[in-house]
Design an enzyme around this catalytic site. Structure first.
Site, short mmCIF file in Angstrom:
data_model
loop_
_atom_site.label_atom_id
_atom_site.label_comp_id
_atom_site.label_asym_id
_atom_site.label_seq_id
_atom_site.Cartn_x
_atom_site.Cartn_y
_atom_site.Cartn_z
N ASP A 5 -38.25 -34.58 77.67
CA ASP A 5 -39.42 -34.64 76.76
C ASP A 5 -40.76 -34.11 77.40
O ASP A 5 -41.22 -34.18 78.69
CB ASP A 5 -39.73 -36.25 76.50
CG ASP A 5 -38.65 -36.56 75.50
OD1 ASP A 5 -37.53 -36.10 75.85
OD2 ASP A 5 -39.05 -37.49 74.80
N ASN A 59 -36.03 -35.18 68.28
CA ASN A 59 -36.40 -36.10 66.97
C ASN A 59 -37.81 -35.94 66.68
O ASN A 59 -37.85 -36.05 65.41
CB ASN A 59 -35.94 -37.51 67.18
CG ASN A 59 -36.75 -38.29 68.35
OD1 ASN A 59 -36.63 -38.15 69.38
ND2 ASN A 59 -37.75 -39.28 67.79
N HIS A 60 -38.65 -35.40 67.71
CA HIS A 60 -40.07 -35.25 67.16
C HIS A 60 -40.06 -33.76 66.66
O HIS A 60 -41.31 -33.47 66.13
CB HIS A 60 -40.81 -35.21 68.33
CG HIS A 60 -41.27 -36.91 68.60
ND1 HIS A 60 -42.47 -37.36 68.23
CD2 HIS A 60 -40.49 -37.64 69.11
CE1 HIS A 60 -42.48 -38.69 68.55
NE2 HIS A 60 -41.14 -38.95 69.04
N HIS A 96 -35.31 -38.03 75.61
CA HIS A 96 -35.65 -39.25 74.63
C HIS A 96 -36.16 -40.59 74.94
O HIS A 96 -36.79 -41.19 74.23
CB HIS A 96 -34.40 -39.26 73.76
CG HIS A 96 -34.42 -40.18 72.36
ND1 HIS A 96 -35.67 -39.80 71.44
CD2 HIS A 96 -33.93 -41.01 71.49
CE1 HIS A 96 -35.71 -40.44 70.38
NE2 HIS A 96 -34.31 -41.23 70.63
N HIS A 107 -43.86 -33.63 75.21
CA HIS A 107 -44.83 -34.38 74.33
C HIS A 107 -46.39 -34.12 74.39
O HIS A 107 -47.17 -35.03 74.60
CB HIS A 107 -44.67 -36.02 74.66
CG HIS A 107 -43.50 -36.65 74.02
ND1 HIS A 107 -43.49 -36.62 72.77
CD2 HIS A 107 -42.48 -37.48 74.52
CE1 HIS A 107 -42.32 -37.25 72.34
NE2 HIS A 107 -41.57 -37.77 73.29
#
Length: 242
Positions: free
Chosen positions: A52, A112-113, A170, A54
């Site tokens: 990730d 999933n984002h 994740h 982010h």
């Protein structure tokens, strides 16, 4: 070329926006590239696997300093490029420009984002939200979506598909990476240091060489860049009376 990936790269590395027409052109370029890729995309080694990001743009730049710049190093990014951090758009734009400029040197997977609605419709919604747990088979996930999966089903999946190790992201890992289960046949790689600018964790990337053997030295650990080397955007406050 004017208005192309080389020129865009200079802009986005400064954490600056591209003009809207250029963003549209970039999205079209990358869409064409991704449409040519398989749902199960083969990738040659050596390659460096990343978890990730982010929206932590300046820490993504640090990742490239630690792991090597594209195209000298090839990368797989396992999704969750956006949300949480200050610079989702800038982070995703940089990765898209690198994909457009060096399509064979960077593989972008959806996390999933990257659109819950789309993954739900197309059948990846369990997959994207699922997490390993110290159980044998399956359990309901406390996330409210997906499942918890255990050692037995992981071993069976690896055996059926002739795999030795699954790499996934994740989940926040304070040490940057974590092996799961007694057989250590699944590893979480987390690449957002000091997640949300407050968790205090280190990050890692996993370098896979031609031998495909993963050892402790395969993981490169890095910290968040100092506050003096990042720009914090001004807080957007909504007036009480509109």
């Amino acid at each position: 070329m004017p208005g192309g990936p080389d020129e865009w790269l200079e802009t986005v590395k400064k954490c600056q926006y591209l003009p809207e027409p250029d963003i549209k052109k970039l999205c079209e370029m990358v869409k064409e590239l991704l449409m040519e890729e398989s749902n199960i995309q083969p990738v040659n080694s050596p390659v460096t696997v990343c978890g990730d990001i982010h929206g932590q743009f300046y820490d993504l730049l640090e990742l490239f300093r630690v792991g090597g710049e594209v195209p000298n190093t090839a990368y797989i990014f396992m999704g969750d490029f956006v949300d949480r951090g200050y610079y989702s758009l800038e982070t995703f734009t940089l990765l898209l420009v690198l994909k457009a400029r060096y399509p064979d040197k960077i593989t972008l997977l959806r996390g999933n984002h990257e659109s819950r609605q789309i993954t739900q419709v197309y059948g990846f919604y369990d997959l994207m939200w699922s997490d390993p747990e110290d159980i044998d088979t399956w359990a309901v996930s406390p996330r409210g979506a997906g499942w918890l999966f255990g050692s037995k089903v992981t071993s069976e999946f690896n055996h059926v598909n002739s795999l030795k190790l699954i790499a996934r992201a994740h989940q926040l890992v304070q040490e940057g990476y974590k092996y799961h289960f007694q057989d250590e046949n699944l590893v979480t790689v987390w690449s957002a240091p000091n997640y949300c600018y407050r968790c205090g964790n280190v990050a890692s990337i996993m370098a896979v060489d031609e031998s495909l053997e993963i050892t402790e030295s395969s993981f490169k650990i890095f910290n968040a860049v100092p506050d003096t080397e990042r720009v914090v955007p001004p807080r957007q406050s909504t007036p009480y009376f509109l």
